[in-house]
Design an enzyme around this catalytic site. Structure first.
Site, PDB file in Angstrom:
ATOM      1  N   CYS A 114       1.014  -1.439  -0.242  1.00  0.00           N
ATOM      2  CA  CYS A 114       0.196  -0.132  -0.050  1.00  0.00           C
ATOM      3  C   CYS A 114       0.863   1.230   0.116  1.00  0.00           C
ATOM      4  O   CYS A 114       1.535   1.628  -0.988  1.00  0.00           O
ATOM      5  CB  CYS A 114      -1.041  -0.113   1.235  1.00  0.00           C
ATOM      6  N   HIS A 170      -3.953  -5.077   0.627  1.00  0.00           N
ATOM      7  CA  HIS A 170      -3.410  -5.371   1.837  1.00  0.00           C
ATOM      8  C   HIS A 170      -3.415  -7.192   1.752  1.00  0.00           C
ATOM      9  O   HIS A 170      -4.783  -7.599   1.889  1.00  0.00           O
ATOM     10  CB  HIS A 170      -4.269  -5.248   2.887  1.00  0.00           C
ATOM     11  N   GLU A 228      -2.737  -9.323   3.975  1.00  0.00           N
ATOM     12  CA  GLU A 228      -2.408  -9.835   5.237  1.00  0.00           C
ATOM     13  C   GLU A 228      -3.925  -9.975   5.960  1.00  0.00           C
ATOM     14  O   GLU A 228      -4.116 -10.682   6.705  1.00  0.00           O
ATOM     15  CB  GLU A 228      -1.659  -8.945   6.323  1.00  0.00           C
TER      16      GLU A 228
END
Length: 509
Positions: free
Chosen positions: A79, A167, A169
């Protein structure tokens, strides 16, 4: 030397989640703020640049010199990290026509790229940014796109450097785990050997070297962190560890005796101190939550100090500090945030001239539990719900009296016992009862009553940062209400808290 991934934090709310995902691969990683990055050594296998709430276009945007990293070590910008690598190396980042937030469909452009290995041609990813890369520098190659974000992911030719504008994660990125594994294992070459067993072995060895024949005093709380820290220290220095367990009078019913007995069963040298009269006396008439916390913190320090001074030759103070506490104390804006008062014995190290030893400071809570299991600690102790440092004082809204403590202890015991009996205790992150500062009208037999109301709280979480209320079956809630009202004198109404965090907190005070 333990291999590791270095995460450079620019202030993203997701940074700890990146670390958790990497550690789930049994690879050790550390988070450091962008303005305090340690010197790199041979143990660093790769680097991740985190997201940030800031824009790379801001004059105050966080900046870092990457001369020793970019092109020399595997590097992944996430990001803000991806936008940073584009903006400051000749590309262009502009405000998005509309904020790019939420689910998006990513199409893989270069399936043979090392970061894209094994991914579906199209999958869902999670976007969370107000800027977007509109022009990439020379040598940057697009490897994935979405309908609204042409540069969803890129790779720099001739370098092991990648950038992604989403993202991986978070749970909503369907193949994010695979992508992180491609980077950590495939590109960085990590061996995935950082296990609970290896942590115990290396930590005990380090503690022996660090402490030698010195004596350590540690305050036990009955919780997972301090208990696992005590067992680790005991493995390293044996009888040179002295533990103190203070009863503030605000623990769960029978907890002082039961936990003290379990500690002794583990071979720990523990002294139990009943200081309930002091704590309850000092709290009399106090209703403000912050004042309660300060009184409890002060009293604990005073009691602990008095007991610790009886020990001769102690040089170290052991603490159960865990990694989220360490990260919180080094925020990216450079200002230190004080660790919660119940996580440490504030002021004592300086006051008594003690050095601090924190054997769990590298671990998240779930990792602490795995280490405890690795050392053979009882599941009942390892699986205990988090319990607030100030104890029942912040679950009794308003002033504290012995009568209120006894009522809440009895309610709480029924609650926890039934959760255990029905198999729900282990499905819940944290559960507890709250005594409300209101009385309500009820009817018992032929008489009208005017008695207390209690609220039951149960939440599901992974780290306590966010939490959702647990959907306990109605029949169990009905049984809880019935048994509490019938068995606890002074209570005639039970309610169930269905608030999530945010906006509510887990505790009421």
């Amino acid at each position: 030397m333990t291999e590791k991934i270095l995460i450079i934090d620019f202030g993203s709310q997701y940074t700890q989640l990146i670390a958790r995902r990497i550690r789930e691969m049994q690879v050790y990683c550390e988070i450091h703020p962008f303005n305090n990055v340690p010197a790199l050594d041979e143990s660093v296998r790769g680097v991740v640049l985190s997201g940030s709430p800031r824009s790379v276009r801001d004059a105050e945007a966080p900046r870092i010199v990457l001369d020793n990293i970019k092109g020399k070590l595997p590097l992944l910008g996430v990001c803000y990290g991806a936008q940073y690598l584009a903006h400051f190396y000749g590309g262009k980042v502009e405000a998005s026509p509309s904020r790019e937030y939420g689910r998006a469909r990513m199409q893989v452009v270069k399936a043979d790229d090392a970061l894209m290995k094994g991914l579906s041609r199209e999958s869902q990813v999670w976007m969370s940014h107000g800027d977007t890369i509109t022009t990439i520098p020379e040598g940057y190659n697009i490897i994935a796109s979405t309908e609204d974000v042409p540069v969803a992911a890129y790779h720099i030719s001739g370098e092991q450097t990648w950038g992604i504008q989403f993202h991986p994660e978070v749970y909503h990125s369907e193949e994010g785990k695979q992508m992180l594994e491609n980077f950590v294992v495939g590109i960085c070459g990590c061996s995935c050997s950082w296990t609970a067993d290896s942590f115990v072995e290396s930590t005990v060895k380090e503690l022996k070297a660090q402490l030698g024949d010195d004596k350590v005093v540690l305050g036990l709380s009955g919780g997972v962190d301090s208990s696992v820290a005590a067992v680790l220290l005991h493995k390293a220095i044996g009888e040179n560890l002295y533990c103190i367990f203070v009863d503030s009078g605000l623990l769960r019913k029978n907890e002082f005796e039961e936990v003290l007995e379990s500690y002794r069963g583990m071979g720990l040298n523990v002294k139990g101190v009943d200081a309930s009269d002091k704590f309850l006396g000092d709290l009399a008439g106090v209703s403000d939550p912050e004042t309660k916390r300060k009184i409890i913190g002060r009293d604990f320090v005073e009691v602990f100090e008095a007991e610790a001074k009886r020990l001769e030759g102690v040089k170290w103070l052991g603490q159960g500090t865990i990694y989220p506490d360490v990260v919180e104390s080094a925020k990216v804006n450079g200002t230190a945030v004080v660790i919660k008062s119940h996580h440490n014995v504030g002021g004592l190290p300086e006051k008594m001239g003690l050095k601090i030893v924190e054997p769990l400071r590298l671990l998240f809570k779930d990792e602490v539990r795995r280490v405890g299991r690795s050392m053979g600690m009882s599941e009942r102790l390892i699986g205990r719900h988090p319990f607030p440092g100030p104890g029942l004082a912040i679950r009794i809204l308003g002033d504290i009296t012995r009568e209120k403590v006894e009522i809440l202890q009895n309610v709480d015991k029924i609650y926890i016992d039934i959760l255990r009996e029905t198999g729900w205790y282990d499905k819940i992150w944290q559960a507890g009862a709250i005594l409300l500062p209101v009385q309500s009208v009820g009817v018992m037999g032929d008489e009208r009553t005017y008695e207390r109301c209690v609220a039951l709280r149960a939440v599901q979480s992974t780290d306590g940062m966010t939490a959702d209320w647990v959907h306990i079956p109605y029949e169990i809630l009905a049984r809880l209400s019935n048994e509490i009202i019938n068995k606890v004198r002074g209570v005639n109404r039970v309610v169930y808290d269905i608030s999530s965090k945010p906006p509510a907190t887990i505790e009421w005070e």
